[in-house]
Design a protein around this motif. Structure first.
Motif, PDB file in Angstrom:
ATOM      1  N   PRO A 167      -5.698 -30.516  13.102  1.00 24.93           N
ATOM      2  CA  PRO A 167      -5.216 -31.283  14.244  1.00 24.93           C
ATOM      3  C   PRO A 167      -6.049 -31.058  15.507  1.00 24.93           C
ATOM      4  N   GLU A 168      -7.298 -31.508  15.503  1.00 24.08           N
ATOM      5  CA  GLU A 168      -8.065 -31.385  16.738  1.00 24.08           C
ATOM      6  C   GLU A 168      -8.382 -32.749  17.311  1.00 24.08           C
ATOM      7  N   LYS A 169      -7.793 -33.761  16.701  1.00 22.26           N
ATOM      8  CA  LYS A 169      -8.078 -35.116  17.130  1.00 22.26           C
ATOM      9  C   LYS A 169      -7.180 -35.522  18.299  1.00 22.26           C
TER      10      LYS A 169
ATOM     11  N   GLN B 155      -4.761 -39.278  15.362  1.00 25.56           N
ATOM     12  CA  GLN B 155      -3.970 -38.506  14.408  1.00 25.56           C
ATOM     13  C   GLN B 155      -3.190 -39.425  13.507  1.00 25.56           C
TER      14      GLN B 155
END
Lengths: 357, 627
Positions: B257-259, B264
């Motif tokens: 979850p780095e978007k 996402q």
């Protein structure tokens, strides 16, 4: 500025055989901006973590507002921390991040919403409620981390090298921001950094540490102008640190040449260290100076030129806005009040340590 | 121009790789829609096999077992694995490396080693083999995959995040679940899916740890091999492939979850929705519950009357089992094997106390020799009289006093040929050496059957232990090699149906089936003689329910029941009374199903040759095959 809000008494801490803190005593007053400054491994972060409750001291006690809190876990302490790597909760929105502590305390939704708005305004990020941490820049993330901490209205905010990961320009902006925040909130800041400029810019009080010992406590001006030992002098800014002999009050012999100074009470013919800041050295015509020398190096640094002058077998570091070409014969002049006399270190721990920044 | 060319070349290269990788699966998928039973011809599009699949209760039961075991084992393994990761992560670097190494070993270990070790462990613990043991085994081999997936993420975690939660007032447990777990979630999800896929996929370990009557899809499919793989299995395999494909896509789509929020998508976002969470939690709970219920119900079983039957795959009409249970109230736990050689060690190991087995002649001899069979009390089997006397006579070759076995199926081995391709009369094994049928001849890929053909052609006994005779047979087989298209087992049937070969060595039971599918095929028993084999019911010494076993065997000897079984499996029945009931006159008098054995000379039944004989045959067979 008189009450001792936090009082560290006889704190010792070691990891295995590695002694990190040795019998440390330090107090922090209410509403003070105190900075722990020193090279890595000096024990500054450990000190902060002991205050925050993330580490337990081997010996000694931590008092908060007169109460011994040594055994309280972090979640029971009236402190909040801003971590070096921001430590935002990446799976939550900005608003959820800021609300985290308030929700645990069971505050009402209206109160929480108000607080989020207020905190975001305070750190100049209004309207960021529904963004995720990953979509923010480093500086913005750091400001959210600060907002997340201060909504809990802590009495003390601990900041662990919060600007370490930011670039120079942003770092300078954030320094002003932090000072402004502290003034607006009126709470105590304990700040850890290895950047002496940061420490001097923001702090009310600077604590210089090395190898588990406090080297000097004082205002930024004290620390800069009157370092108590060679380590402090060397660590804070550039200096010429020279072996010398205190001939008598107000007279010191440096490299065989006598200089007038303002210090007294060192006795007669006592070996001392002398600190002369490079910007305090005036380059004059050879015959007008106290010592004669030759310029050997020259670097343009922007604000000033940095030069090295070889005189009496010592490379003097000189900062000047006037360019003097390499090879020029010059005289060195220092005003008496710019010569800082220090006692020779009594133990090894106070000696200039090899440090990495 | 040059660039264009290289682009084309690259594309073709990729296409070739794709083709190479996926051609087998595409074939399978296409065949699952083929209305013809033969692999060789396309009979039009149909969904019948899918329909048949979902009407087949034993397959659906296996499917349920597979899914229940996969889900339960991966959920439990995920929990255990994640907790282990927390522990491993807080270790010192050195012990961490050691522990990680240890947890990785089971993944590299050959499945068969893991399977056998687990079987031995369960045996020594005295566990009852069944659903529970499979589940335990799957949990065991799934844990390392979870650790492998979660550990790297655990190491990447910023420890300050946990401390920040504490700092903001969360208790340690609260902080872990609110802050650390969500960060680990993507890794936990992919660990879970990996474990799920591994469990779904496993055959070998399941094979060794399963008990009677419990099958997963993989073991179920494998037992089908005896009768050749049915098209339903193509349909099932297609469904499994699609399922695994979807799972893999999900695993790969699970983003870290780095978007930014807009990007996402997929599983991660889906799992963030409360609805999904409740639904999945409910689903898992339901499954766990039903799994436990199932496990409990299996444990409870001994209280009811039961009989544990270990039979060849597809060697009994499933309806017969239902009828038996309804009529007698005795519950049948039914397990299947593929070859005598697989059955023997399982019975010898005693993982399950089987009550009834159905081995072949020579294997019965071996079981008797090893003192592993109980004498059957024929007073309890009144229907045994329905079995023709000639078959008891035949049985004396391996059961001299007819004390241990009751014949169930029998047959001959002969030549199946395609009348359109072979016009001359076929009556001798020698035609299998005829060069005009070069590359059109199929031999059985089985040592005894291959040597039987050669020994009979030479006029020797197929149980010969004479080394010179055997060497002659070996040389004959080597001489035959150039004209043989392939050495196969089940494919004789399908290849002959599809007209892919002119001549093949085949078992008579298969021959009846192939004739139904392709009327051009004819079966003969060569004049030099052949193998007459008998599969008989026996009761092993380890049986716990001897009485029920005898009731079961008696039931199988009832004419109407024997008829049902005959119609289902098409192998000749020794039950004369049942034969009288066959309505189709052609079949009742078929020379294939019921040859008059008195018309043939040199008929023999395989003897158990002892270990020495086995290795002698095997060594010579290797020499043939390695030519």
């Amino acid at each position: 500025m008189s009450t001792k809000l936090i009082d560290l008494q006889h704190i010792s801490k070691s990891y295995g055989d590695n002694l990190i803190l040795d019998d440390m005593n330090l107090y922090i007053r209410e509403n003070e901006f105190l900075t722990l400054l020193g090279p890595s491994g000096c024990g500054k972060t450990t000190t902060l973590r002991i205050i925050g409750g993330f580490e337990k001291a081997d010996r000694g006690i931590v008092c908060f507002d007169g109460q011994d809190i040594s055994h309280l876990p972090p979640n029971k302490r009236q402190l909040n921390t801003v971590f070096q790597k921001y430590a935002l909760f990446t799976h939550m929105t900005i608003a959820q991040n800021i609300a985290f502590g308030l929700k645990i305390k069971g505050k009402s939704k209206a109160y929480i919403d108000d607080k989020i708005k207020y905190a975001l305004k305070l750190v100049n990020l209004d309207g960021y409620e529904n963004r995720t941490p990953d979509s923010l820049s480093g500086g913005q993330q750091q400001r959210i981390a600060i907002a997340r901490a201060i909504v809990n209205e802590p009495k003390v905010l601990l900041l662990d090298e919060p600007l370490g990961a930011l670039d120079l320009k942003l770092r300078q902006d954030m320094q002003y921001e932090l000072i402004r925040l502290k003034n607006e909130l009126g709470i105590t800041f304990i700040y850890v950094t290895h950047d002496q400029e940061e420490a001097l810019t923001m702090s009310d009080t600077v604590v210089v540490m090395n190898q588990g010992y406090i080297q000097q406590i004082g205002t930024p001006e004290d620390i800069y102008n009157e370092p108590e030992n060679a380590f402090v002098a060397d660590f804070i800014g550039d200096s010429n640190i020279i072996d010398a002999i205190m001939v008598q009050d107000e007279l010191v012999e440096i490299l065989g040449t006598r200089f007038a100074c303002v210090d007294i009470d060192f006795g007669t013919n006592t070996p001392v260290d002398v600190v002369i800041r490079p910007e305090d050295i005036e380059l004059v015509a050879p015959e007008k100076g106290t010592i004669e020398g030759v310029v050997t190096h020259l670097i343009f640094k922007g604000v000033h030129y940095e030069m090295e002058v070889l005189a009496n077998g010592f490379e003097w570091l000189v900062h000047s806005t006037i360019l003097v070409p390499v090879g020029t014969k010059v005289g060195i002049h220092v005003d008496p009040f710019n010569i800082q006399i220090m006692n020779k270190p009594e133990s090894e721990d106070e000696e200039v340590a090899v440090f990495d920044e | 121009m040059k660039k264009f060319f290289s682009l084309q070349a690259r594309r073709i290269y990729i296409a070739l790789i794709m083709l190479f990788l996926y051609a087998p699966i595409i074939t399978l998928i296409v065949l699952s829609f083929n209305s013809s039973r033969s692999r060789a011809k396309w009979g039009g599009f149909t969904l019948d096999w899918y329909k048949a699949l979902f009407e087949n209760e034993s397959i659906l039961q296996a499917l349920y077992n597979t899914l229940a075991i996969a889900l339960l084992s991966s959920v439990i393994a995920t929990v255990i694995g994640t907790i282990s990761c927390i522990a491993i992560n807080s270790m010192k670097r050195k012990s961490r490396t050691v522990v990680m190494g240890i947890t990785n070993i089971p993944m590299l270990n050959a499945d068969i080693v893991t399977g056998i070790s687990l079987m031995l462990l369960f045996l020594s613990l005295g566990l009852k083999f069944g659903f529970g043991t499979i589940l335990l085994a799957h949990i065991t081999f799934n844990i390392p995959y979870v650790i492998l997936s979660v550990m790297p993420r655990m190491k990447q975690l910023n420890p300050s995040v946990y401390e920040a939660a504490l700092d903001l007032g969360a208790s340690p447990v609260n902080a872990w679940f609110k802050v650390v777990l969500p960060d680990l979630l993507p890794a936990i999800q992919s660990g879970f899916l990996m474990a799920f896929t591994m469990s779904l996929d496993d055959f070998i370990i399941t094979h060794f740890t399963k008990g009677p009557g419990v099958d997963t899809l993989s073991t179920k499919i494998y037992t089908e091999v005896k009768k050749g793989i049915k098209p339903e299995m193509y349909a099932l395999s297609t469904i499994i492939f699609i399922t695994v494909l979807v799972l893999l896509l999900l695993v790969n789509k699970t983003p870290s979850p780095e978007k930014s929020p807009g990007r996402q998508k997929g599983l991660y976002q889906l799992t963030q929705k409360p609805g999904f969470r409740y639904a999945s939690a409910g689903f898992l709970l339901l499954l766990t519950g039903s799994g436990i219920f199932l496990g409990m119900s299996r444990i409870k079983e001994p209280e009811v009357q039961q009989v544990i039957v270990y039979n060849w795959g597809e060697y009994l009409d499933p309806e017969v089992i239902e009828m038996f249970e309804a009529e007698t109230g005795i519950q049948v736990i039914y397990d299947e094997y593929e070859t005598n050689e697989i059955m023997f060690p399982k019975v010898a190991a005693g993982t399950s106390a089987y009550d009834v087995l159905c081995p072949s002649d020579y294997m019965i001899e071996k079981l008797i020799e090893n003192d592993m069979l109980m004498e059957i009390d024929f007073d309890n089997i009144p229907n045994a009289v329905n079995i023709g006397q000639q078959y008891y006579e035949q049985s004396k070759g391996f059961d001299p006093k007819n004390k241990y076995s009751v014949p169930y199926c029998w047959g001959t081995v002969g030549i199946l040929y395609n009348k359109t391709m072979v016009t001359e009369p076929v009556d001798s094994w020698s035609i299998l050496w005829d060069e005009q049928y070069s590359n059109n001849i199929l031999m059985q890929d089985s040592v005894r059957d291959a040597f039987m053909v050669a020994l009979k052609l030479k006029g020797y006994s197929m149980n010969s232990m004479d080394e010179d005779e055997l060497k002659e047979a070996r040389d004959l087989l080597i001489e035959q090699r150039p004209v043989v298209q392939a050495y196969v087992v089940d494919q004789v049937r399908d290849k002959m149906i599809g007209g892919e070969a002119a001549l093949g060595v085949i078992y008579s039971g298969e021959a009846i089936y192939t004739q139904r599918e392709n009327p051009d095929l004819e079966y003969v028993i060569p004049q030099e003689g052949t193998n007459v084999w008998i599969d008989s019911w026996v009761i092993p010494k380890t049986a716990q329910n001897k009485e029920n076993a005898e009731i079961f065997i008696d039931y199988m000897c009832r004419p109407d029941i024997a008829l049902l079984n005959f119609e289902y499996i098409t192998y000749s029945t020794p039950n004369d009374a049942a034969r009288e009931l066959i309505e189709d006159e052609d079949i009742r008098n078929s020379d294939i199903a019921f040859p008059d054995l008195s018309l043939y000379d040199h008929l023999e039944t395989y003897d158990y040759l002892g270990e020495e004989g086995d290795s002698l045959y095997n060594d010579l067979w290797k020499e043939v095959k390695s030519q």
